[in-house]
Write a protein that holds these residues in place. Sequence first.
Motif, PDB file in Angstrom:
ATOM      1  N   HIS A  48       0.986  -1.113  -0.050  1.00  0.00           N
ATOM      2  CA  HIS A  48       0.065   0.040   0.094  1.00  0.00           C
ATOM      3  C   HIS A  48       0.903   1.072  -0.105  1.00  0.00           C
ATOM      4  O   HIS A  48       1.875   1.371   0.708  1.00  0.00           O
ATOM      5  N   VAL A  49       0.534   2.398  -0.711  1.00  0.00           N
ATOM      6  CA  VAL A  49       1.237   3.564  -0.839  1.00  0.00           C
ATOM      7  C   VAL A  49       0.146   4.714  -0.838  1.00  0.00           C
ATOM      8  O   VAL A  49      -0.925   4.282  -1.399  1.00  0.00           O
ATOM      9  N   TYR A  56       5.496   5.168 -14.879  1.00  0.00           N
ATOM     10  CA  TYR A  56       6.485   4.363 -14.968  1.00  0.00           C
ATOM     11  C   TYR A  56       6.203   3.131 -14.393  1.00  0.00           C
ATOM     12  O   TYR A  56       6.856   1.794 -14.748  1.00  0.00           O
ATOM     13  N   HIS A  57       5.204   2.936 -13.443  1.00  0.00           N
ATOM     14  CA  HIS A  57       4.947   1.747 -12.662  1.00  0.00           C
ATOM     15  C   HIS A  57       4.309   0.714 -13.597  1.00  0.00           C
ATOM     16  O   HIS A  57       4.612  -0.431 -13.640  1.00  0.00           O
ATOM     17  N   ASN A  58       3.832   1.065 -14.861  1.00  0.00           N
ATOM     18  CA  ASN A  58       3.206   0.281 -15.691  1.00  0.00           C
ATOM     19  C   ASN A  58       4.308  -0.618 -16.427  1.00  0.00           C
ATOM     20  O   ASN A  58       4.151  -1.751 -16.919  1.00  0.00           O
ATOM     21  N   ARG A  63       5.907  -7.594 -13.041  1.00  0.00           N
ATOM     22  CA  ARG A  63       7.104  -8.330 -12.251  1.00  0.00           C
ATOM     23  C   ARG A  63       6.979  -7.976 -10.811  1.00  0.00           C
ATOM     24  O   ARG A  63       7.719  -8.323  -9.738  1.00  0.00           O
ATOM     25  N   LEU A  64       5.805  -7.345 -10.287  1.00  0.00           N
ATOM     26  CA  LEU A  64       5.946  -6.778  -9.061  1.00  0.00           C
ATOM     27  C   LEU A  64       4.932  -7.403  -8.207  1.00  0.00           C
ATOM     28  O   LEU A  64       3.646  -8.025  -8.714  1.00  0.00           O
ATOM     29  N   PRO A  65       4.785  -7.285  -6.688  1.00  0.00           N
ATOM     30  CA  PRO A  65       3.680  -7.790  -5.992  1.00  0.00           C
ATOM     31  C   PRO A  65       2.683  -6.743  -6.156  1.00  0.00           C
ATOM     32  O   PRO A  65       2.622  -5.832  -6.913  1.00  0.00           O
ATOM     33  N   ALA A  66       1.305  -7.147  -5.714  1.00  0.00           N
ATOM     34  CA  ALA A  66       0.331  -6.082  -5.999  1.00  0.00           C
ATOM     35  C   ALA A  66       0.346  -4.949  -5.389  1.00  0.00           C
ATOM     36  O   ALA A  66       0.742  -4.823  -4.072  1.00  0.00           O
ATOM     37  N   PHE A  67       0.277  -3.877  -6.043  1.00  0.00           N
ATOM     38  CA  PHE A  67       0.500  -2.668  -5.457  1.00  0.00           C
ATOM     39  C   PHE A  67      -0.984  -1.695  -5.236  1.00  0.00           C
ATOM     40  O   PHE A  67      -1.804  -2.210  -6.249  1.00  0.00           O
ATOM     41  N   HIS A  68      -1.196  -1.073  -4.404  1.00  0.00           N
ATOM     42  CA  HIS A  68      -2.608  -0.436  -4.156  1.00  0.00           C
ATOM     43  C   HIS A  68      -2.156   1.080  -3.803  1.00  0.00           C
ATOM     44  O   HIS A  68      -1.264   1.324  -2.887  1.00  0.00           O
ATOM     45  N   PHE A  69      -2.846   1.912  -4.565  1.00  0.00           N
ATOM     46  CA  PHE A  69      -2.333   3.544  -4.574  1.00  0.00           C
ATOM     47  C   PHE A  69      -3.741   4.272  -3.758  1.00  0.00           C
ATOM     48  O   PHE A  69      -4.613   3.605  -3.780  1.00  0.00           O
ATOM     49  N   ASN A  74       1.904   3.919   4.051  1.00  0.00           N
ATOM     50  CA  ASN A  74       2.843   3.246   3.219  1.00  0.00           C
ATOM     51  C   ASN A  74       2.992   1.891   3.856  1.00  0.00           C
ATOM     52  O   ASN A  74       3.588   1.905   4.991  1.00  0.00           O
ATOM     53  N   GLN A  75       2.588   0.767   3.379  1.00  0.00           N
ATOM     54  CA  GLN A  75       2.979  -0.613   4.127  1.00  0.00           C
ATOM     55  C   GLN A  75       3.104  -1.914   3.500  1.00  0.00           C
ATOM     56  O   GLN A  75       2.546  -1.811   2.121  1.00  0.00           O
ATOM     57  N   ILE A  76       3.369  -3.113   4.048  1.00  0.00           N
ATOM     58  CA  ILE A  76       3.473  -4.231   3.202  1.00  0.00           C
ATOM     59  C   ILE A  76       2.533  -5.090   4.199  1.00  0.00           C
ATOM     60  O   ILE A  76       2.749  -5.140   5.397  1.00  0.00           O
ATOM     61  N   ILE A  77       1.882  -5.515   3.464  1.00  0.00           N
ATOM     62  CA  ILE A  77       0.860  -6.757   4.206  1.00  0.00           C
ATOM     63  C   ILE A  77       1.012  -8.149   3.439  1.00  0.00           C
ATOM     64  O   ILE A  77       1.316  -8.370   2.210  1.00  0.00           O
TER      65      ILE A  77
END
Length: 232
Positions: A48-49, A56-58, A63-69, A74-77
């Motif tokens: 989470h951010v 640029y994220h696209n 190749r990345l974990p699931a991001f939520h905007f 800002n945290q890792i779950i």
Amino acid sequence: TPLYQLPDHLNEAKKNMINKFFIESALIDIITNLQMITNFNLTGINIHVTWDKEEYHNLYEKRLPAFHFNRDHNQIIFDLKCLDLPLTFSSDTAYQLAMELVNKEYLFYRDQDNKIILKVNQQLKFTPGLGFPSLVDVANKLKISERTLKRELALANTTFSALLQSKKFELAKKLIDSNRNIQEISDLLGYSHISAFSRAFFGWTGKKPSDYIREQRVSIKNYYLEPPQKPY
């Protein structure tokens, strides 16, 4: 608050974008390091951010974990069940484990025939709820056929089953060190019944799990009760 200094010629919008990129990279590095020091595949990972999604994220999304905007923090779950797994360096056996890793690396560079063994061992990571990958899974990851993988392991004087059993035994020892009971260890390793785990454990050590645990606890107790040796 970033400790680095960005060039003065960059405008605020560009600086903000670079800062976001660096923070996202740091969060991903944390996850990568967690998986390296535990030797497990952490499941249910979400990041989470607090900002909007940048263009640029696209370029890296697949190749990345699931991001939520646009979240509150800002945290890792990740899955709570991952906390049941022992840390590789959480016990007094850290030095021994580190030396084992060093020896494996030494054997790899000394004898290139062990390269396939190292590659397979790198793929044999435990995933909570799923267990260890199968022969098919590992072959697919290495981009070779099952037949080729079996042949290369045979040339290295081992089998996939032997490497898998070794990994299961390593994990069982870590779980014992983290004070899990036999039923918990059997369930976590995916055995259908505790008797099946006991048979496997006897094959690894020649001892019943209960006897092994008892001996380990006596050994640890004696270690701490033994008076320190005086230097010469």
